[in-house]
Design a protein around this motif. Structure first.
Motif, PDB file in Angstrom:
ATOM      1  N   GLU A  80     -18.184 -20.678 -17.594  1.00  0.00           N
ATOM      2  CA  GLU A  80     -19.706 -20.340 -17.162  1.00  0.00           C
ATOM      3  C   GLU A  80     -20.068 -21.148 -16.136  1.00  0.00           C
ATOM      4  OE1 GLU A  80     -20.977 -19.171 -21.730  1.00  0.00           O
ATOM      5  OE2 GLU A  80     -21.632 -21.052 -20.961  1.00  0.00           O
ATOM      6  N   ASN A 114     -31.459  -9.376 -15.691  1.00  0.00           N
ATOM      7  CA  ASN A 114     -31.062 -10.827 -16.343  1.00  0.00           C
ATOM      8  C   ASN A 114     -32.397 -11.495 -17.075  1.00  0.00           C
ATOM      9  OD1 ASN A 114     -28.556 -10.664 -15.282  1.00  0.00           O
ATOM     10  ND2 ASN A 114     -28.803 -11.294 -13.109  1.00  0.00           N
ATOM     11  N   THR A 145     -28.434 -11.715 -24.043  1.00  0.00           N
ATOM     12  CA  THR A 145     -27.946 -12.286 -22.787  1.00  0.00           C
ATOM     13  C   THR A 145     -26.500 -13.148 -23.334  1.00  0.00           C
ATOM     14  OG1 THR A 145     -29.658 -14.014 -23.101  1.00  0.00           O
ATOM     15  CG2 THR A 145     -29.959 -12.566 -21.178  1.00  0.00           C
ATOM     16  N   SER A 199     -23.204 -12.501 -21.807  1.00  0.00           N
ATOM     17  CA  SER A 199     -22.444 -13.660 -21.202  1.00  0.00           C
ATOM     18  C   SER A 199     -21.040 -13.640 -21.842  1.00  0.00           C
ATOM     19  CB  SER A 199     -23.198 -14.971 -21.269  1.00  0.00           C
ATOM     20  OG  SER A 199     -23.394 -15.227 -22.660  1.00  0.00           O
ATOM     21  N   THR A 257     -17.785 -13.499 -19.951  1.00  0.00           N
ATOM     22  CA  THR A 257     -16.966 -14.760 -19.973  1.00  0.00           C
ATOM     23  C   THR A 257     -15.578 -14.230 -20.470  1.00  0.00           C
ATOM     24  OG1 THR A 257     -17.585 -14.939 -22.334  1.00  0.00           O
ATOM     25  CG2 THR A 257     -18.521 -16.629 -20.425  1.00  0.00           C
TER      26      THR A 257
END
Length: 1953
Positions: free
Chosen positions: A681, A838, A1084, A1088, A1092
């Motif tokens: 990240e 976002n 989110t 994410s 990832t």
């Protein structure tokens, strides 16, 4: 290469295969031979003779076979040798071929470079030829050179070296193709060059018909040379431009860098202010509205102050830039003016030269005319004497005189032509004189004809003069027009300059907008950086957790180890217990046996001796022993059970611990995965930030590139204009030179025409025919001109079409730009949408979090919000897809447009080619036209000649032909404007000027168009930037409006209830927002996580690809290295090894075959020897077995040696690779460490040098101090001596008076006897009275002396005190210095220690790194060893299998041998049995024979048969039994072998499993240790970095402290130097005073002696002397008092200055902080000062120019003052005034002396009135006269003038001691002009203003002396501390200190500041 090498390898393989085949056949022969040998014994031969025969035949066969095999062996050896030679030859060939290929490659590369150079040269030639062709075309102007595009030349890629032999043939083929293509291009360019050369040659061949054409060729060559020069100059200008552009780029880069640094600083400041604001806002939420507003005001005030400071800094920067721009423009204008001035000077010089030439020619003509006059007069005299015709001669003389007058008039115009005319007239006159004696009539007629000719010539010359005057007027007009044109050009240039300035300002505004954007973007970047920091903190927390887990894991591992140790101990104990139990059991068994024995014995004894009673006791003892033993056994059993229990407990604990360790491993793996996720990240965030940064940098670079391009365009336009202007001036000069040449050529032609007049009379009729032909030719010329015009119109149409196509192309490009803009907008909108997406996702996650936390009442709202947000997300995704589709469509359209642009460019290229062809045709047409025009010019010249012939004969015809010819001349001039005729230069120049004007106008139009395009482009850019900025500003304004509304609400909400309601609503909203944000954050997070995962997968793929690539690269590198490194040495070794191994393999194969044959023979022999006739000897068998064992051992040794060699080679390769890597790393580390060491050494050397310099300075100061102390001691000694002398002087005077009194009494004693005793007594009384008076005067003098001595003593005491104070200060300073030295030494020691620590730390670091690298290498080595071990294990397994197979074979052989043994034993037994049976048979037979010799034969036969059958049955039964026994034994052997094999296999499996487990454990331990070491190394690195940072900080602090200390020390040293200087000055003053006082003492002594002498002789004079001396003494006493008061004042002032100096030193310590700030300001001001200095120098240069220009002018006021002063001066000095006025007016000395010879009187009153009289004398201070000075009235006027200027220029201080000789001579002339006012008060004021406000004076309005001061004002004397600070010290801001200001005032001002 590869195929060739492959073929060679296959050939070698075949040859080796043949060798192998031959060897195999050999081994086959050997095996057959051994078989035959072994099978010899099988054959049965009966007799010995036959056996011998057979053996001999066999021997012969064997010998023949041996010979054949020897031959074959020799042949094979030869084949081997040949093959080896072939191999070596092949290797040599390979080497030679590789060398040849390398050489060929290098040659090809060289050829390619040569061809490229040749191609470039040919392209340059082509460009030059095209330039020449374009410049040869008339009316084309100066065209830029057509540069051929070299874009088709591909980049040649080939490696410089030839690495390895694996170069592809594709590369060679590609290079050959490239060479072919380049050679084709070269041939094409050569053909083009030949074509142009042919054209040039054809034009030259056609032009070499006449002599004039050769001249034209010469002129063309000159033109070409000039063009070359022009091109060179253009290239130089372009080079200068490029250099300037580079410098400009560098400046821009520096400015941008500074701007970025400033921006970063400003952002940091803004962030700090924002943080402060936020803190203030948090603290003041609870307060009321008024408090909030107050705090906001308080928060804004520092921010506003800083913003104001920023604005001031920016304004200053803008002003500096503007000033720089103005300076550069002013410099450019100066350069232009200088160039114009140089051109004007050159023109002036040329005109002067021409004027001088004309003068010289005039003088020559005059001399020639005078000679002619003399000759004519002589001729007239002769004629008068000879002839009788005076009237004709008089007429001729009058005509000659008139002609001479006319010639003299015309000589000023046409001097060269008239010279030739005069020479011709001289020749003619001589002819006349020679022929006059023969025939007078013919002379008269000739003279008349001459007169007529001269009249004609006069008329012609008059006409020519008129034409020349007209031409001159026209030239003047053209000059005026040209000058006007130049002026208009200048105006246009200035306008363009203004426009460019405006454009630059616009660009500056754009830059500011972009900077604002940058600042906003950087704000966003700072936010992202904050988020990064938060993530970093999280990372650090994770790392802490990981460390905790590691620690816990280590603890658990320690626990496990402890438990394992306990287990081992327990197992040992158990083992011991088991041993003890076994021993006890054995003992028990022994005891039991003993018991049993004893019981048996007891029983026997009880049976035998039952009477004994001792047995009972023994039994009891035994029973006791048994009971004890039983108890022991029970205890042992209990112990065994306890041990078993403990073992089971330990096992359970071990299992638990194993589970715990597994759980810990899982947790560790989870933590590592989380850590990896966090890192990923972080990497993604960093990557995104980097991408944004790159985008911003790209945008900035694009903006800078645009600016640079626009500036470049403007520079190009300006240079083109300047070039055009320089071209105009050069063209005018060339035209002027051409006109001069034309004049000369015309003069020559006139002479030729005069000579050819007589010949032209005959050709009169031919001229008329020529006229008709010329008219026809003119018609043809007109037709040609028309065709040309049609052609030009066609070209214009073509150009128009091209322009239209260009416009279309521009429209298409505009559309493309619009599409690009749309694309960029779409990209921006996409980015915005992504950001919004976002944000929405983050809000969703937050909402989810809040939903999970919040009350269930708010859930439906949040769910609705989530649903809406999700729908919005889907909509956004749809929009995103649509946008992507639109982007793809736009990309397709852009590609289509690019294709169309390419097509348009191709069409443009074709049209350009057509234009070039048409230009070439036009040039050919021009050449033909020029030829025709030249021919026509020749015809016209012939016509002119004929016309002039006709003129001489017929006046009427002449007039008609003149008109026709003039018309014809005009026509021809009009028609042949494009040609290069020498006679019509004037018209040509006109046409050329018109063309140039047209070209310039076209250029101006083009420039205007370009400017319009630039303006439109800049407007577009402005619109784009304004649109973007407008959007941003709208958003900002909306946000500002919202903030203002909120502020208004907050400020308007006066009541607290509203505030509370709002707060409650806010809390509710906050709760809702938190819920929404929780949902968003969850979303989110999911997103994410998906990202990832995707990135992890991508990273994995990328890592795998990278690993693949690395492996491929490493393989390549290793192959290259192995090929390169082990090509020479290792090849030979490997070849030798391979040969040896092959030989050994062959030997092994042969031996194995032998063994097989031997085994076969053994088996056959064993099977074949059933009958037992013969067999193999056991000795031979044993020998063969021994040989086999030996061979096997040798084979094993060879295999081991082979494996060792292979492993050593592999290890060497690995070690070489590792060593190379280590070498590279070590070299890099060494370079870094050497750099750091060099830096440290440099710093250390600098410090040592500074320390040594300080020590030297200290030593010098100590020496100076010692000298000063010594001098002070000497002064004290001298003072004591003086005081003692003064004390001695006073009593000597009293003694002298008493002596004189006694003498007087002795004289007067004898006179008492006389009668005049009374008179004498009266006189004595009078004398006594006088003596008393003198005693009183002497007393007063003594009192005065005592007072003076007291004052001197007090002064000396004060001086001593001062000296003591200074000594104390010096001691304190010394102590401080010692302390500083100690601190310096301590600091040096600290620095050394720190540097040593640093070095040790760096060494430790390097050691640790080396250790890490060694560990890494060890890990890699271990892995490799593991692999090698695995390989070895596999090999061992294979070998084991082989050995097992061999052992099986051996066992089978052994079994076979056993079986054969058994069979032999059975055979022996059978044989023995048979022998026994035979013996029994024989016995039976003998018995039977004996018994039944007489019996029946039949029964015997039957019995015999029965016996035989029984025997046969017995034999068969025995054989069957033996076979069964053998089979049983075989089965038993096989079963035992299988069991042993099973056991071996089980053991091997166990061993292998153990080894695997051990290796796994070892690997795990190694990995754990490596991870621990890596973590420890990281911790160490962190610690070491921290240590390094702390050390650096300490170093910096220590260096700053050292600098401060050194600075303070230098300041103190300087103050000490100043004090020393003061002391030395005071010492000098005291020395001077001492010398004066000594002189006075001597004078006193002399005067006293004189007084004593004079008292005796002259009593009356003594009174006068006493009175005079008293007055002198009074004056001296007053002077001494004044001096004492001055000294006291000085002492007081020194004390005050000391106090002030101490205060200043205290203040200096405070001001050191300000000094650092001020130094930066000073540096900036210095830069500004340098700029201003340059400005001032320019202004001063201008002023000097003005002064040079106004040197001849005289000031009115000065002249008026001089005139008025002349009458005020006395008559003695008036001539000097008049001389001065004359020198100012520029009158010579001789004339002045003549004028002044009549009146020679002084002018003293004028001088005195001017200098000292009136009101002005009041201001002048009265200076005390020295004996060196002369009287004022006796000095000269110049000296008085200088004195006046001194007194006027100096302030009202005590004036500096300047003598007249010290003044500069410029002072009189230079400063004399300052007297601009009548009143001297104004003069004073002006002088003061000049002294105090010199920089404020306006250099343009002030007089010359004020603007340019010629004499610097004398500096006022004062304390050294108060003086202006030297350049060496860091200076304060300059203060306007008046000279009479005291030191204390200045220091007070400083302290106030």
């Amino acid at each position: 290469m590869a195929s060739w090498l492959g073929g060679l390898g296959s050939g070698l393989g075949q040859s080796l295969g043949q060798v192998g085949g031959s060897l195999s056949s050999l081994t086959g022969h050997i095996s057959s031979f051994t078989k035959d040998i072994l099978l010899e014994g099988a054959e049965e031969v009966g007799d010995a003779a036959t056996e011998l025969h057979v053996s001999n035949s066999r021997l012969r066969e064997i010998e023949s076979i041996n010979a054949a095999q020897k031959l074959e062996n020799d042949r094979l050896k030869k084949v081997c040798g040949d093959l080896e030679e072939k191999h070596e030859a092949a290797e040599l060939q390979i080497k030679q071929l590789s060398i040849e290929y390398r050489n060929q490659l290098q040659q090809k590369e060289v050829e390619i470079s040569h061809l490229k150079a040749r191609q470039n040269a040919l392209q340059e030639q082509l460009q030059k030829v095209q330039m020449a062709a374009q410049s040869a075309q008339p009316g084309a102007g100066v065209l830029p050179p057509a540069t051929t595009s070299a874009s088709y030349v591909p980049v040649v890629r080939h490696s410089s070296g030839f690495e390895g032999y694996d170069m592809d043939f594709g590369d060679v083929i590609w290079s050959q193709q490239e060479i072919n293509r380049l050679s084709n291009e070269v041939s094409r360019l050569e053909s083009e060059v030949d074509h142009w050369k042919q054209i040039a040659l054809s034009s030259k061949v056609q032009g070499t018909n006449d002599a004039e054409q050769s001249e034209i060729c010469k002129l063309q060559n000159i033109v070409k040379e000039l063009k070359r020069n022009l091109s060179q100059e253009i290239d130089e200008h372009q080079h200068e431009l490029s250099v300037l552009q580079d410098a400009h780029k560098q400046k821009l880069v520096e400015i941008t860098r500074r701007h970025r640094e400033e921006l970063s600083e400003y952002e940091e400041r803004i962030e700090e202010l924002e943080n402060q604001l936020q803190q203030d806002g948090v603290s003041t939420d609870a307060m009321g509205g008024s408090k909030i507003s107050d705090q906001k005001k308080n928060a804004r005030s520092p921010e506003g102050g800083k913003i104001e400071e920023l604005e001031v800094v920016k304004d200053q920067e803008d002003e500096i830039r503007k000033l720089n721009h103005k300076l550069s423009s002013a410099k450019e204008e100066n350069k232009i003016l200088l160039k114009e001035q140089e051109l004007a000077k050159v023109e002036k010089i040329q005109i002067m030269q021409e004027y001088e030439n004309l003068k010289s020619e005039c003088s020559k003509l005059q001399s020639a005319i005078a000679e002619q006059d003399a000759l004519l007069e002589e001729q007239d005299k002769k004629l008068q004497s000879k002839t009788s015709l005076p009237e004709d001669i008089v007429r001729l003389q009058q005509a000659l005189l008139e002609a001479e007058n006319e010639i003299a008039r015309l000589s000023s115009l046409n001097q060269e032509g008239l010279e030739k005319e005069l020479t011709s007239s001289q020749h003619k006159n001589e002819n006349i004189l020679s022929a006059y004696a023969e025939d007078q009539n013919s002379e008269l007629s000739q003279l008349r004809q001459d007169l007529e000719r001269k009249e004609h010539e006069l008329n012609a010359s008059i006409a020519e003069r008129e034409t020349l005057v007209v031409e001159l007027e026209e030239l003047d007009k053209q000059n005026q027009e040209a000058t006007q044109h130049v002026i208009t050009l200048k105006e246009q240039l200035s306008k363009h300059h203004m426009e460019t300035d405006s454009i630059i300002n616009q660009l500056k505004f754009d830059l500011e907008f972009e900077r604002n954007k940058l600042s906003e973007l950087e704000m966003e970047k700072m936010g992202t950086i904050k988020e990064l920091d938060i993530q970093k903190e999280k990372l650090s927390q994770c790392s802490y957790a990981l460390n905790d887990l590691h620690i816990s894991k280590q603890q658990l591992q320690d626990n496990i180890k402890d438990l394992q140790e306990q287990l081992r101990k327990a197992q040992d104990c158990n083992f011991h217990h088991k041993k003890e139990v076994r021993e006890l059991q054995q003992r028990l068994k022994e005891r039991e046996e003993e018991l049993s024995v004893s019981l048996s014995k007891l029983r026997e004894k009880s049976n035998q001796e039952s009477n004994y009673t001792c047995q009972d006791l023994i039994l009891k003892e035994r029973e006791v022993e048994i009971a004890k033993l039983q108890n022991d056994i029970a205890e042992n059993k209990q112990l065994n059970e306890e041990l078993k229990k403990s073992l089971s407990d330990l096992r359970t604990e071990n299992g638990k611990l194993m589970a715990v360790t597994e759980e810990l491993k899982q947790e560790l793996n989870n933590a590592i995965s989380e850590k990896n996720k966090v890192y990923l990240e972080k990497d993604t965030v960093v990557g995104a930030l980097k991408m944004e940064k790159r985008q911003l940098e790209n945008e900035l670079n694009q903006a800078e590139k645009r600016l640079l391009e626009e500036a470049h365009k403007y520079k190009q336009t300006i240079e083109e204009l300047s070039q055009a202007r320089s071209m105009d001036t050069s063209v005018l000069q060339l035209e002027h030179e051409r006109l001069v040449k034309c004049n000369q050529e015309k003069d020559f032609k006139i002479a030729e025409l005069k000579r050819s007049i007589e010949q032209m009379e005959i050709d009169h009729q031919e001229t008329k025919e020529m006229l008709t032909t010329s008219l026809g030719g003119q018609k043809q010329l007109t037709e040609l001109i028309k065709e040309k015009e049609i052609f030009i119109e066609k070209f214009k149409n073509q150009a128009f079409q091209v322009k239209q196509e260009l416009e279309e192309y521009m429209k298409v490009s505009k559309k493309q730009d619009v599409l690009k803009q749309n694309l960029e907008e779409k990209d921006r909108s996409l980015a915005v949408m992504k950001e919004e997406n976002n944000h929405l996702k983050e809000e969703l996650e937050r909402l989810k979090d809040q939903q999970s936390r919040s009350v269930p009442v708010v859930e439906p709202k949040t769910l609705d919000i989530i649903i809406e947000l999700e729908s919005e997300v889907t909509q956004l995704k749809v929009i995103k897809n649509n946008l992507e589709e639109e982007i793809e469509v736009l990309k397709k359209t852009i590609e289509d447009q690019n294709q169309t642009t390419v097509q348009l460019q191709q069409s443009l290229k074709e049209q350009r080619k057509e234009i070039d062809e048409s230009k070439f045709q036009c040039e050919q047409m021009n050449v033909t036209h020029e030829r025709l025009s030249l021919e026509k010019d020749e015809e016209i010249k012939n016509l002119q000649k004929t016309i002039e012939q006709i003129r001489t004969q017929l006046h009427k015809e002449r007039q008609i032909i003149q008109t026709d010819s003039s018309d014809l001349f005009q026509e021809t001039k009009v028609q042949t404007l494009n040609g290069e005729n020498g006679n019509e230069k004037h018209d040509l120049s006109k046409a050329e000027i018109e063309r140039l004007v047209k070209g310039i106008k076209e250029r101006e139009m083009e420039i205007k168009l370009l400017n319009e395009k630039n303006v439109s482009l800049s407007q577009r850019i402005d619109q784009l930037s304004k649109d973007e900025v407008g959007k941003l500003t709208r958003i900002i304004q909306e946000k500002d409006l919202e903030i203002q509304a909120l502020n208004a609400r907050v400020s308007s909400a006066s009541s607290r209830q509203d505030v509370l309601c709002l707060q409650q609503q806010l809390q509710a909203y906050v709760l809702e927002r938190e819920q929404v944000l929780a949902v968003l954050s969850e979303k989110t997070r999911e997103n994410s996580q998906l990202k990832t995962e995707y990135r992890n997968i991508m990273d994995m793929v990328a890592a795998k690809e990278a690993a693949l690539v690395r492996l491929q690269e490493e393989n390549k590198k290793l192959s290259d290295r192995s090929e390169n490194s082990s090509q020479d040495m290792s090849r030979e070794t490997i070849q030798n090894l391979s040969r040896i191994i092959r030989e050994k393999d062959i030997e092994i194969d042969a031996l194995s075959q032998k063994c097989q044959t031997l085994l076969a023979v053994l088996q056959t022999s064993s099977t074949g020897t059933d009958n037992g006739s013969g067999g193999v000897n056991s000795n031979q068998f044993e020998e063969l077995l021994q040989e086999r064992d030996k061979l096997k051992q040798q084979v094993k040794k060879m295999e081991e040696w082979k494996q060792q060699v292979i492993t050593t080679v592999q290890n060497m390769q690995h070690e070489s690779a590792h060593l190379q890597e280590e070498l590279h790393k070590l070299q890099a580390q060494i370079s870094v460490e050497s750099d750091s060491n060099s830096k440290l050494q440099v710093d250390y050397n600098g410090l040592i040098q500074s320390y040594e310099q300080n020590e030297k300075k200290l030593k010098s100061f100590s020496q100076e101090l010692a000298q000063v102390q010594h001098s002070i001691g000497q002064l004290y000694n001298t003072k004591d001596l003086l005081l003692s002398k003064l004390d001695l002087v006073t009593p000597s005077a009293t003694m002298a008076s008493t002596v004189s009194q006694l003498r007087g009494i002795q004289h007067n004693a004898p006179e008492l006897l006389s009668d005049e005793a009374k008179l004498l007594q009266n006189e004595l009384e009078q004398l006594k009275i006088k003596l008393q008076e003198k005693d009183s005067t002497i007393r007063t003098l003594q009192e005065n002396n005592q007072r003076l001595s007291d004052s001197v003593a007090t002064a000396s005491e004060i001086e001593r005190k001062n000296q003591e104070g200074t000594e104390l200060e010096m001691r304190q300073i010394k102590e401080k210095h010692d302390v500083l030295q100690k601190s310096l030494r301590e600091k040096d020691i600290l620095i050394k220690s720190k540097s040593d620590q640093l070095l040790s730390v760096s060494e430790n670091l390097s050691n640790k790194e080396n250790e890490n690298e060694l560990l890494k290498q060890a890990v890699t080595n271990l892995k490799e060893r593991n692999l090698i071990l695995e390989m070895d294990i596999r090999k061992l397994k294979e070998e084991n299998e082989k050995i097992v197979a061999q052992s099986r074979e051996k066992e089978t052989e052994f079994r076979a041998l056993q079986e054969t043994n058994m069979q032999f034993s059975m055979m022996l037994k059978e044989k023995e049995f048979e022998s026994h049976s035979m013996k029994e048979k024989a016995l039976a037979f003998e018995k039977l024979l004996k018994e039944k010799e007489q019996g029946k034969t039949g029964e015997l036969n039957q019995l015999l048969n029965e016996v035989k059958s029984m025997q046969e049955k017995a034999v068969t039964f025995q054989q069957e039994r033996d076979q069964v026994m053998v089979a049983l034994k075989q089965k038993q052997m096989e079963s035992s072998a299988l069991q042993s094999e099973l056991q071996h296999l089980r053991e091997k499996e166990q061993r292998l499993n153990q080894e695997l487990e051990r290796l796994r454990n070892h690997l795990l331990e190694m990995e754990d240790s490596y991870t621990r070491e890596a973590l420890a190394a990281e911790d160490r690195e962190v610690k070491l970095r921290k240590k390094v940072l702390t050390l650096e900080e300490k170093l910096v602090s220590s260096s700053t402290a050292v600098e401060n200390a050194s600075h303070q020390a230098s300041l103190q040293v300087e103050s000490l130097q100043e004090q020393l200087n003061l002391v030395s000055k005071q010492r000098d003053e005291t020395m001077l005073q001492l010398t004066i006082s000594q002189d006075q003492v001597k004078q006193y002594a002399l005067s006293l002696a004189n007084l004593q002498m004079v008292l005796e002789q002259f009593q009356q004079e003594e009174k006068a002397m006493y009175s005079a001396e008293l007055e002198k003494h009074k004056k001296q006493a007053e002077e001494w008092r004044k001096k004492a008061e001055n000294l006291e004042e000085k002492v007081v002032s020194l004390q005050e200055s000391l106090g002030e100096a101490n205060a200043a030193l205290d203040a200096a310590s405070r001001l050191t902080e300000q000094l650092d700030i001020k130094e930066e300001e000073i540096e900036e001001l210095k830069k500004e000062g340098e700029i201003r200095r340059e400005m001032l120098e320019d202004v001063q240069n201008k002023l000097m120019n003005l002064m040079n220009s106004t040197e001849g002018k005289v000031d009115k006021l000065l002249m008026r003052n001089l005139f008025v002063g002349h009458f005020h001066t006395p008559k003695n000095k008036r001539p000097e005034v008049l001389r001065l006025m004359g020198s100012i007016l520029g009158i010579k000395r001789e004339e002045l002396d003549q004028l002044l010879s009549e009146d020679q009187r002084g002018v003293t009153r004028w001088v005195t009135g001017w200098l000292g009289g009136g009101a002005g004398s009041k201001s002048v201070p009265s200076t005390p006269l020295r004996p060196t000075h002369q009287n004022i009235f006796n000095s000269s006027f110049s000296e008085l003038f200088v004195k006046f200027l001194e007194t006027e220029s100096c302030p009202s201080l005590p004036p500096p001691k300047l003598s007249v000789h010290d003044m500069k001579p410029l002072g009189a002339a230079g400063t004399g002009k300052t007297i601009g006012t009548s009143s001297n008060v104004q003069m004073q004021d002006s002088a003061v203003s000049i002294m105090s406000r010199r920089p404020d004076a306006n250099p343009f309005l002030a007089p010359r002396s004020a603007a340019v001061p010629l004499i610097t004002p004398a500096s006022s004397s004062g304390h050294l501390l108060m003086k202006p600070i030297s350049d060496a010290l860091p200076t304060f801001t300059p203060l306007p200190v008046s000279p009479d200001a005291s030191a204390g005032a200045v220091l007070k001002d400083l302290l106030k500041q």
